[in-house]
Design a protein around this motif. Structure first.
Motif, mmCIF file in Angstrom:
data_model
loop_
_atom_site.group_PDB
_atom_site.id
_atom_site.type_symbol
_atom_site.label_atom_id
_atom_site.label_comp_id
_atom_site.label_asym_id
_atom_site.label_seq_id
_atom_site.Cartn_x
_atom_site.Cartn_y
_atom_site.Cartn_z
ATOM 1 N N VAL A 38 -15.018 3.173 3.941
ATOM 2 C CA VAL A 38 -14.750 4.041 4.826
ATOM 3 C C VAL A 38 -13.031 4.188 4.637
ATOM 4 N N HIS A 39 -12.472 3.297 3.994
ATOM 5 C CA HIS A 39 -10.936 3.172 3.920
ATOM 6 C C HIS A 39 -10.528 2.760 2.540
ATOM 7 N N VAL A 88 0.900 -1.040 -0.103
ATOM 8 C CA VAL A 88 0.088 -0.016 -0.007
ATOM 9 C C VAL A 88 0.863 1.179 -0.029
ATOM 10 N N SER A 89 0.727 2.089 -1.272
ATOM 11 C CA SER A 89 1.723 3.267 -1.071
ATOM 12 C C SER A 89 0.996 4.283 -0.360
ATOM 13 N N ALA A 90 -0.248 4.485 -0.308
ATOM 14 C CA ALA A 90 -0.856 5.620 0.293
ATOM 15 C C ALA A 90 -2.118 5.204 1.031
ATOM 16 N N LEU A 91 -2.747 5.556 2.081
ATOM 17 C CA LEU A 91 -3.612 5.157 2.838
ATOM 18 C C LEU A 91 -4.537 6.204 3.216
ATOM 19 N N PHE A 92 -5.980 5.776 3.141
ATOM 20 C CA PHE A 92 -6.686 6.928 3.290
ATOM 21 C C PHE A 92 -7.950 6.531 4.188
ATOM 22 N N HIS A 93 -8.656 7.620 4.908
ATOM 23 C CA HIS A 93 -9.739 7.268 5.555
ATOM 24 C C HIS A 93 -10.917 8.244 5.648
ATOM 25 N N ALA A 94 -12.196 7.977 5.545
ATOM 26 C CA ALA A 94 -13.248 8.644 5.473
ATOM 27 C C ALA A 94 -13.039 9.391 6.782
ATOM 28 N N SER A 95 -13.881 10.660 6.425
ATOM 29 C CA SER A 95 -13.920 11.682 7.849
ATOM 30 C C SER A 95 -14.589 11.083 8.921
ATOM 31 N N ASP A 96 -15.656 10.207 8.734
ATOM 32 C CA ASP A 96 -16.257 9.360 9.726
ATOM 33 C C ASP A 96 -15.959 8.072 10.232
ATOM 34 N N THR A 124 -6.750 11.518 6.652
ATOM 35 C CA THR A 124 -8.036 11.540 6.751
ATOM 36 C C THR A 124 -8.524 12.457 5.750
ATOM 37 N N LEU A 125 -9.592 11.917 5.068
ATOM 38 C CA LEU A 125 -10.296 12.881 3.953
ATOM 39 C C LEU A 125 -11.238 13.853 4.586
ATOM 40 N N PRO A 126 -11.400 14.778 3.795
ATOM 41 C CA PRO A 126 -12.576 15.867 4.070
ATOM 42 C C PRO A 126 -13.893 15.360 3.262
ATOM 43 N N LEU A 127 -14.092 14.019 3.382
ATOM 44 C CA LEU A 127 -15.248 13.292 2.816
ATOM 45 C C LEU A 127 -15.662 12.314 3.716
ATOM 46 N N GLY A 152 -10.872 1.725 13.931
ATOM 47 C CA GLY A 152 -10.497 1.288 12.392
ATOM 48 C C GLY A 152 -9.266 2.008 11.776
ATOM 49 N N ARG A 153 -9.160 3.228 11.812
ATOM 50 C CA ARG A 153 -8.103 3.830 11.482
ATOM 51 C C ARG A 153 -6.657 3.498 12.166
ATOM 52 N N LYS A 154 -6.922 3.282 13.552
ATOM 53 C CA LYS A 154 -5.584 2.798 14.110
ATOM 54 C C LYS A 154 -4.959 1.438 13.673
ATOM 55 N N LYS A 155 -5.877 0.518 13.454
ATOM 56 C CA LYS A 155 -5.482 -0.694 13.204
ATOM 57 C C LYS A 155 -4.983 -0.689 11.811
#
Length: 242
Positions: A197-198, A143-151, A179-182, A156-159
């Motif tokens: 979500v991710h 995974v080169s880049a990882l993204f999370h929804a704002s909610d 963390t995205l603005p979406l 879940g983000r930490k794991k």
């Protein structure tokens, strides 16, 4: 593939050296007078009737006007008349129609460009979806880049952040995905999937393509953009326009 911090994913994604930056076409912000690369500004275009609208894809014909300021600064400039004055100078006419909701239209256009980019990456197989699949791929360094929804939930983000650090040999660094603005609804609708979500990106080239519209959107929203060391620096040109 092992990659450094999410801001400096690889030499291909890192900021260009100053020598290369000097050769990039620059545009001047109509509000601040500052010049920057096109990637850092938002283009506005005027229709034949004089209606001013965002041209986030930079494809509208004719003369354009460029702004580098955040939404808040643009709203202030619209309220005190400086936006109209700047646009009149840029388009060489005062016969312009500036929508009251132009700042929102710009935000919507920037979000649309970003989400369209994600859709394209999904079509070519560069988008990694599903929490379990992301975690497994991340631990393997894929995974080169990882993204999370704002909610997204903190747990879940930490794991997933932890799995990502393991795959990048960056345990203990505190590095995190973006963390995205979406929220998840916006991502799910855009990608035609349930409960997105991710997501991860499988290679540096895809990450670079996604980061370009994301940074522009975050800057416009006045959100902090992490630098290569993990610190969150304030976006540029977010000061009140004199």
């Amino acid at each position: 593939m092992r990659t450094p911090h999410n801001e400096r994913l690889s030499p291909d994604i890192a900021e260009a050296p100053k020598a290369r930056k000097a050769s990039e076409p620059e545009r001047r912000c109509i509000l601040t007078g500052e010049s920057d690369s096109r990637d850092a500004l938002v283009r506005l275009a005027a229709s034949p009737s004089g209606l001013v609208l965002p041209d986030a894809q930079e494809k509208a014909p004719g003369r354009g006007a460029w702004v580098c300021s955040s939404r808040g600064a643009i709203e202030d400039a619209q309220g005190n008349g400086k936006l109209k004055a700047g646009l009149s100078r840029a388009f060489k006419t005062g016969d312009l129609e500036i929508p009251d909701d132009l700042p929102q239209k710009i935000e919507d256009a920037l979000k649309r460009v970003f989400l369209d980019r994600l859709g394209l990456e999904m079509r070519v197989g560069a988008l990694i979806l599903g929490t379990q699949r992301i975690a497994e791929t991340a631990r393997q360094g894929g995974v080169s880049a990882l993204f999370h929804a704002s909610d997204a939930s903190e747990d879940g983000r930490k794991k997933l952040d932890q799995a990502w650090r393991v795959g990048r040999d960056a345990e203990g660094s505190g590095e995190r995905g973006w963390t995205l603005p979406l929220d998840r609804d916006a991502l799910s609708v855009a990608l035609g999937r349930d409960n997105v979500v991710h997501f991860g990106l499988a290679n540096d080239a895809a990450a670079a393509r996604v980061m370009k519209p994301l940074k522009r959107l975050m800057h416009y929203l006045g959100l902090q953009i992490p630098d290569e060391s993990g610190r969150a620096d304030a976006p540029r040109n977010d000061d009140t326009i004199d």
